[in-house]
Design an enzyme around this catalytic site. Structure first.
Site, short mmCIF file in Angstrom:
data_model
loop_
_atom_site.label_atom_id
_atom_site.label_comp_id
_atom_site.label_asym_id
_atom_site.label_seq_id
_atom_site.Cartn_x
_atom_site.Cartn_y
_atom_site.Cartn_z
N ASP A 29 0.91 -1.23 -0.08
CA ASP A 29 0.05 -0.19 -0.01
C ASP A 29 0.83 1.28 0.06
O ASP A 29 1.87 1.13 0.78
CB ASP A 29 -0.95 -0.03 1.14
CG ASP A 29 -1.83 1.15 1.17
OD1 ASP A 29 -2.93 0.87 1.22
OD2 ASP A 29 -1.48 2.25 1.45
N ILE A 30 0.85 2.21 -0.64
CA ILE A 30 1.34 3.42 -1.07
C ILE A 30 0.83 4.13 0.49
O ILE A 30 -0.17 4.37 0.63
CB ILE A 30 0.93 4.29 -2.05
CG1 ILE A 30 1.21 3.52 -3.27
CG2 ILE A 30 1.62 5.63 -2.28
CD1 ILE A 30 0.93 3.97 -4.80
N ASN A 54 -1.74 13.27 -3.32
CA ASN A 54 -3.12 13.49 -4.17
C ASN A 54 -3.57 15.05 -3.91
O ASN A 54 -3.92 15.70 -4.69
CB ASN A 54 -4.50 12.72 -4.06
CG ASN A 54 -4.45 11.44 -4.86
OD1 ASN A 54 -4.04 11.66 -6.02
ND2 ASN A 54 -4.75 10.38 -4.54
N ASP A 66 -1.92 9.65 -10.26
CA ASP A 66 -2.21 8.56 -11.21
C ASP A 66 -0.96 8.25 -11.81
O ASP A 66 -0.57 7.18 -11.82
CB ASP A 66 -3.00 9.01 -12.19
CG ASP A 66 -4.60 9.00 -12.00
OD1 ASP A 66 -4.86 8.68 -10.75
OD2 ASP A 66 -5.46 9.42 -12.76
N GLU A 75 -4.82 2.39 -3.88
CA GLU A 75 -3.63 2.63 -4.11
C GLU A 75 -2.98 1.19 -3.34
O GLU A 75 -1.57 1.16 -2.85
CB GLU A 75 -2.91 3.85 -3.50
CG GLU A 75 -3.71 4.34 -2.36
CD GLU A 75 -3.83 3.61 -1.11
OE1 GLU A 75 -4.67 2.71 -0.99
OE2 GLU A 75 -2.93 3.90 -0.20
P1 GH3 Z 1 -1.73 5.37 4.42
O1 GH3 Z 1 -0.36 5.59 4.45
O2 GH3 Z 1 -2.44 4.94 5.78
O3 GH3 Z 1 -2.10 4.28 3.31
O4 GH3 Z 1 -2.75 6.61 4.09
P2 GH3 Z 1 -3.26 6.82 2.46
O5 GH3 Z 1 -3.56 8.22 2.27
O6 GH3 Z 1 -2.29 6.20 1.61
O7 GH3 Z 1 -4.41 5.98 2.61
P3 GH3 Z 1 -6.25 6.27 2.50
O8 GH3 Z 1 -6.93 5.14 2.37
O9 GH3 Z 1 -6.43 7.45 3.53
O10 GH3 Z 1 -6.04 6.94 0.92
C1 GH3 Z 1 -5.79 6.33 -0.21
C2 GH3 Z 1 -6.06 7.47 -1.59
O11 GH3 Z 1 -5.66 6.79 -2.64
C3 GH3 Z 1 -7.60 7.85 -1.34
C4 GH3 Z 1 -7.66 8.24 -2.84
O12 GH3 Z 1 -7.85 9.43 -3.19
C5 GH3 Z 1 -6.61 7.69 -3.44
N1 GH3 Z 1 -6.85 6.87 -4.68
C6 GH3 Z 1 -7.46 5.54 -4.91
N2 GH3 Z 1 -7.51 5.44 -6.23
C7 GH3 Z 1 -6.92 6.51 -6.81
C8 GH3 Z 1 -6.53 6.63 -8.30
O13 GH3 Z 1 -6.69 5.67 -9.05
N3 GH3 Z 1 -6.05 7.77 -8.66
C9 GH3 Z 1 -5.51 8.66 -7.80
N4 GH3 Z 1 -4.82 9.73 -7.93
N5 GH3 Z 1 -5.80 8.35 -6.40
C10 GH3 Z 1 -6.36 7.18 -5.70
MG MG Z 2 -2.22 4.25 1.43
MG MG Z 3 -5.06 1.79 1.17
#
Ligand code: GH3
Ligand code: MG
Ligand code: MG
Length: 528
Positions: free
Chosen positions: A400-401, A408, A417, A443
């Protein structure tokens, strides 16, 4: 050395150009016309004939009745058709010879009916039947002639203007004329028949390929069916079906070649065929201009290069080597048939490619190009089955990122993206070819590592973590990973994913940018 199957005929010997009932019908027409002409000419020559019209009419009626009865028998018992057809032809002979005799053998205008009969039968049945019939008619004519000479038959005087003693010469001249007619017709009809058989052979070969193409789904199967059919139908010794890939050509199917060459540049003879959108015949290939064909067809001679071009441009080519140089007519026929095969191939290949593209789209994630979640589920299931059977380990990494929401928020979704794409690319580069990298969710990525236990999988995850950290992006990107493995963490996909997810959660909790291996305590930690 084999030649082009003009001999396609051998396969079709059972099938005839005209059916028996059609031949019967045409011969009935001939018989009616013949009787009509006989009676007409008798009526016209009323005073000069020795045998009265009434007798001729009676004999003609008997003859017609006999042949019609023959046809009726044939309709009732179609099994004996051939025999009956032959018997009726034999009976035509005596009737015709009798009317010729009755009207004054050699000078009679009705003798031309014999020529017409031989021609008709040669065209309708076969040249062999035609020649046998010519022999039969000649025998009957000579028998009648000598029958008159020895007094067995009443001598019917020829027309008054004839020089005495010239009858025999006249008869011989007539027999020669009708043998020539028979031979000429036989020759032409044999040529025609051969041509028809060839056409039929070609069409049947095309139909056979079309049937087999219905079963072929993948593009490589399509290519194999096409090439296999072409090579078989036209007795080629070597051939290849090439398709455009990455600007060069690759071999999709081959026959008689021991190499599977790949080339970055397209051979000049193939480019010429594409430009002309027509087949190109190459006596030989040149190593500097045509490196791929030279590699594929060592000492290649008489290559036929058929371009495959769709509205989107060149897609490939079929290359065939003919064992012999052909005459221009045979070559024309062959090439035009091959073009028909190739255009079928183009269509079938285009469909297969479209299908494959759709399948790829359904199986992969549109943004990153790696497997999507559905495909991940299918592959995990399959790999677990395989690992269970092989009694070997299987690793699963969830990755997980970190703080991706923040990235974002700071740089916008497009930058986000791009980072997702870069991360996916990096994971694929680190993974081995038989590992599966999938986008599990927003992500999050999942990596299936066949053959790897927890420790080894953690090693892979660690390499991935470091590689991601090296990505050049708008800001530093890090990932956290959780690793679980079969059989230590469970035997079914749900449990395995759950364990990896719990380990991932621990990575996050312990400060992110790290790899954690599933331990029995993870579940309670997450719950708590
Ligand atoms: P954590 O370190 O705990 O994983 O924090 P996080 O911010 O990475 O985790 P969180 O689940 O709070 O947020 C995930 C984010 O990923 C929210 C969403 O906007 C973003 N995201 C999900 N799919 C996509 C996508 O296809 N493109 C983009 N640009 N962002 C995405
Ligand atoms: Mg994350
Ligand atoms: Mg996540």
């Amino acid at each position: 050395m084999r030649s082009i199957p003009a001999t396609g005929a051998t396969r079709l010997s059972g099938t005839e150009v005209l059916s028996l009932s059609e031949r019967m019908r045409y011969l009935r027409i001939y018989r009616l016309v013949a009787v009509g002409l006989v009676l007409g000419s008798w009526a016209a020559m009323a005073e000069s004939t020795w045998i009265p019209l009434r007798t001729v009419a009676l004999v003609s009626a008997l003859y017609l009745a006999f042949s019609l009865a023959g046809e009726v028998v044939w309709r009732l018992r179609p099994g004996r058709g051939r025999l009956l057809f032959g018997v009726l032809l034999l009976v035509d002979g005596p009737y015709l010879v009798w009317v010729v005799y009755a009207s004054g053998t050699v000078t009679s205008p009705v003798r031309y009916l014999i020529i017409l009969h031989v021609i008709t039968v040669t065209l309708l049945a076969s040249y062999r039947t035609g020649l046998k019939l010519a022999l039969w008619q000649s025998l009957l004519l000579f028998w009648v002639f000598y029958g008159q000479e020895v007094g067995m038959l009443a001598h019917i005087p020829p027309s008054p203007g004839m020089a005495p003693g010239s009858e025999f010469r006249q008869l011989v001249a007539f027999v020669i004329v009708f043998w020539l007619a028979a031979l000429a017709t036989a020759t032409f009809s044999a040529a025609n028949e051969r041509e028809l058989r060839r056409r039929r052979f070609d069409l049947e070969a095309l139909a056979k390929m079309a049937r087999e193409l219905e079963e072929a789904v993948r593009s490589v199967e399509v290519a194999d069916v096409v090439l296999g059919n072409v090579v078989e139908a036209f007795a080629f010794e070597r051939g290849a079906l090439l398709s455009v890939s990455n600007g060069g050509l690759s071999v999709m199917a081959s026959r008689g070649l021991d190499e599977s060459a790949q080339s970055d540049a397209v051979d000049s003879v193939i480019r010429r065929a594409w430009a002309a959108k027509n087949p190109v015949l190459a006596r030989s290939v040149d190593p500097s201009d045509d490196p791929m064909l030279t590699a594929l067809f060592p000492r290649g001679r008489n290559l036929i290069v058929l371009p495959m071009v769709t509205e989107r441009g060149p897609v490939g080519a079929m290359v065939l080597e003919h064992p012999a140089r052909l005459g221009s007519r045979a070559q024309q026929r062959l090439v035009s048939m091959l073009e028909r095969f190739t255009s079928h191939a183009e269509l079938a290949l285009r469909n297969a490619w479209l299908n494959e593209q759709l399948e790829r789209m359904a199986a992969t994630d549109g943004l990153t190009g790696v497997a999507n979640r559905r495909t991940f589920g299918i592959i995990l299931e399959k790999e677990l089955d395989r690992a269970t059977r092989a009694d070997g380990p299987l690793g699963l990494i969830l990755l997980d990122i970190d703080h991706f929401k923040r990235l974002n928020d700071h740089h916008g979704h497009q930058a986000g993206d791009l980072v997702l794409r870069r991360v996916a690319e990096t994971l694929v580069n680190v993974a081995r070819s038989y590992d599966t990298v999938a986008r599990y969710g927003g992500e999050e990525f999942a990596i299936i590592v066949p053959g790897a236990a927890a420790e080894q999988s953690a090693g892979v995850a660690e390499r991935m973590r470091r590689a991601v950290a090296d990505i050049d992006a708008v800001e530093a990107v890090t990932v956290s990973a959780g690793v679980a493995a079969f059989p230590s963490d469970g035997g079914d996909p749900v449990t395995l994913v759950k364990r990896a997810d719990e380990a991932l959660y621990r990575s996050k909790r312990e400060g992110r940018n790290r790899v954690a291996i599933s331990t029995p305590g993870d579940g309670s930690a997450r719950a708590g």
